[in-house]
Design a protein around this motif. Structure first.
Motif, mmCIF file in Angstrom:
data_model
loop_
_atom_site.group_PDB
_atom_site.id
_atom_site.type_symbol
_atom_site.label_atom_id
_atom_site.label_comp_id
_atom_site.label_asym_id
_atom_site.label_seq_id
_atom_site.Cartn_x
_atom_site.Cartn_y
_atom_site.Cartn_z
ATOM 1 N N LEU A 1 43.281 33.722 40.682
ATOM 2 C CA LEU A 1 43.968 32.956 41.709
ATOM 3 C C LEU A 1 43.728 33.522 43.102
ATOM 4 O O LEU A 1 43.619 34.742 43.280
ATOM 5 N N SER B 1 52.297 37.092 47.922
ATOM 6 C CA SER B 1 51.025 37.543 47.383
ATOM 7 C C SER B 1 50.306 38.235 48.521
ATOM 8 O O SER B 1 50.207 37.688 49.623
ATOM 9 N N TRP C 1 51.339 40.587 43.559
ATOM 10 C CA TRP C 1 52.278 39.499 43.814
ATOM 11 C C TRP C 1 53.664 39.961 43.384
ATOM 12 O O TRP C 1 53.804 40.918 42.610
ATOM 13 N N LYS D 1 48.156 40.911 41.076
ATOM 14 C CA LYS D 1 47.908 39.473 41.201
ATOM 15 C C LYS D 1 46.902 39.008 40.151
ATOM 16 O O LYS D 1 45.944 39.723 39.857
ATOM 17 N N ARG E 1 51.064 37.004 34.377
ATOM 18 C CA ARG E 1 49.682 37.140 34.854
ATOM 19 C C ARG E 1 48.690 36.939 33.715
ATOM 20 O O ARG E 1 47.650 36.292 33.878
ATOM 21 N N HIS F 1 45.298 34.108 47.006
ATOM 22 C CA HIS F 1 46.641 34.501 47.428
ATOM 23 C C HIS F 1 47.549 33.271 47.590
ATOM 24 O O HIS F 1 48.733 33.319 47.241
ATOM 25 N N ALA G 1 48.530 32.187 44.124
ATOM 26 C CA ALA G 1 49.412 33.167 43.489
ATOM 27 C C ALA G 1 50.820 33.137 44.076
ATOM 28 O O ALA G 1 51.805 33.318 43.356
#
Length: 389
Positions: free
Chosen positions: A164, A115, A135, A160, A345, A166, A169
């Motif tokens: 979320l 991510s 991501w 991403k 996602r 990083h 993710a």
């Protein structure tokens, strides 16, 4: 008023400007190396080596992007690759024409999940631009994500989830795509046909299992999760309808007391395959999908040609054997896919799937993170915080 020709570079009074040169875009030459965790040989945890001199990735193909890694995570495939598992097949993929010689795969950077932020795009990439938060999960033959930067194909990358961080993710792409491959692409289940189906997940408390429980519940299935007693609370939180403790007695006998299943996802393998298919509804399209296959092991032991032949014979014979018994037998593998990550996602941003993280380590603690994963019994994912935002 200028016409299209003039707007594209042709002067109205008769002469042409030199056409722009279009080649492959390379990364800035001012940056030639970066920090990374690599291995120079196969073995146990001591082969992991930190270096600041790993070659900086460049864009070789117009559809590639360079990502600045903010977070990565570990999967069982990283442990296996560290010891050399799958090296025969992966090296063939890395250099199919055998143009190189020697131990060309080294140094190898492990890590499949990333991510981060797009830093640079190839000429044919129009879906992403520098600065986009993305991501991805990279195939095993590519250099991995335990590094400051990584290059990926645009069709492996997705935006991403907005909800979320990083770190959160980075825990999802590899396990999410593996579960998606098994359940949807191989198993044939989706949000339109899954409602009310009875599903059994063996090994439900790991990364793939925790994702699969949530995915199938989002699609309306009745999910029975098999795990150890200390993971039962987590399974209930993720929505599992029934939770079976495999340590509390003979697992086969416990499962036989339940109604038959429409679908089984096996993350465990081994002896479970000998009896698990008897738990399926016969002659109803019920399917058993296992993620534990001998494909790479056969190629390591027998070579490419004989290994592929042996693999084909094995899966073919098992498929036919169980088809005559009224059930479907299938193998599934991780498949990188940006479009499938797009669908994942949407499920994440709608609150139907949440990350399950066992522990977060700093970039300097990568060997410690490998030891944690090697110890087994993880409840979710082991994540590496590569850069603090």
């Amino acid at each position: 008023m200028l016409g299209r020709g003039a707007a594209s570079g042709r002067a109205v009074w008769g002469f042409r400007r030199p056409p722009p040169v279009r080649g492959l875009r390379c990364s800035p030459r001012s940056r030639v190396s970066m920090p990374s965790w690599v291995i120079d040989r196969y073995g146990s945890n001591e082969v992991l080596r930190f270096t600041r001199d790993m070659t900086f990735p460049i864009i070789h193909f117009p559809n590639e992007v360079i990502i600045k890694v903010h977070a990565a995570s570990l999967n069982p495939i990283d442990l296996s690759m560290r010891t050399g598992y799958g090296a025969t097949a992966l090296n063939m993929k890395r250099d199919p024409l055998k143009l190189k010689s020697g131990d060309t795969e080294f140094p190898i950077t492990l890590g499949r999940d990333v991510s981060g932020v797009v830093m640079e795009c190839g000429l044919s990439v129009s879906y992403f631009k520098p600065g986009d938060e993305v991501w991805a999960a990279l195939p095993a033959w590519k250099q991995g994500t335990l590094s400051e930067f990584v290059v990926a194909s645009g069709n492996e990358v997705s935006f991403k989830p907005k909800c979320l961080s990083h770190i959160e993710a980075a825990s999802l792409p590899y396990v999410g795509l593996t579960a998606w491959s098994a359940v949807n692409q191989v198993g044939g289940l989706n949000q339109r046909n899954c409602s009310g189906k009875r599903v059994l997940i063996l090994g439900a408390s790991g990364g793939v299992g925790t994702f699969a429980v949530q995915l199938l519940k989002a699609w309306g299935a009745h999910v029975t999760a098999v795990c150890s007693h200390d993971a039962s609370t987590l399974m209930k939180k993720l929505g599992a309808d029934d939770v079976i403790d495999y340590k509390s007695g003979n697992l086969e006998e416990q499962l036989k007391t339940l109604p038959l299943f429409d679908f089984i996802l096996d993350n465990v393998g081994g002896s479970t395959e000998k009896w698990a298919l008897d738990l399926l509804k016969k002659w109803s399209g019920a399917t058993y999908v296992t993620l534990v296959t001998p494909f790479l092991i056969n190629m390591d032991k027998l070579g490419v040609a004989d290994g592929m032949l042996q693999t084909g014979v094995t899966v073919g014979s098992k498929t036919i054997k169980h088809l005559f018994k009224g059930v479907h037998y299938r193998w599934a593998f991780f498949m990188p896919s940006g479009p499938n990550l797009d669908e994942i996602r949407e499920l994440v941003d709608s609150g139907k799937i949440q990350p399950v993280i066992d522990e977060v380590f700093s970039f300097s603690e990568v060997p410690k993170a490998f030891l944690k994963l090697e110890g087994g019994h993880a409840r979710g994912k082991t994540v590496i915080n590569v850069i603090s935002k």
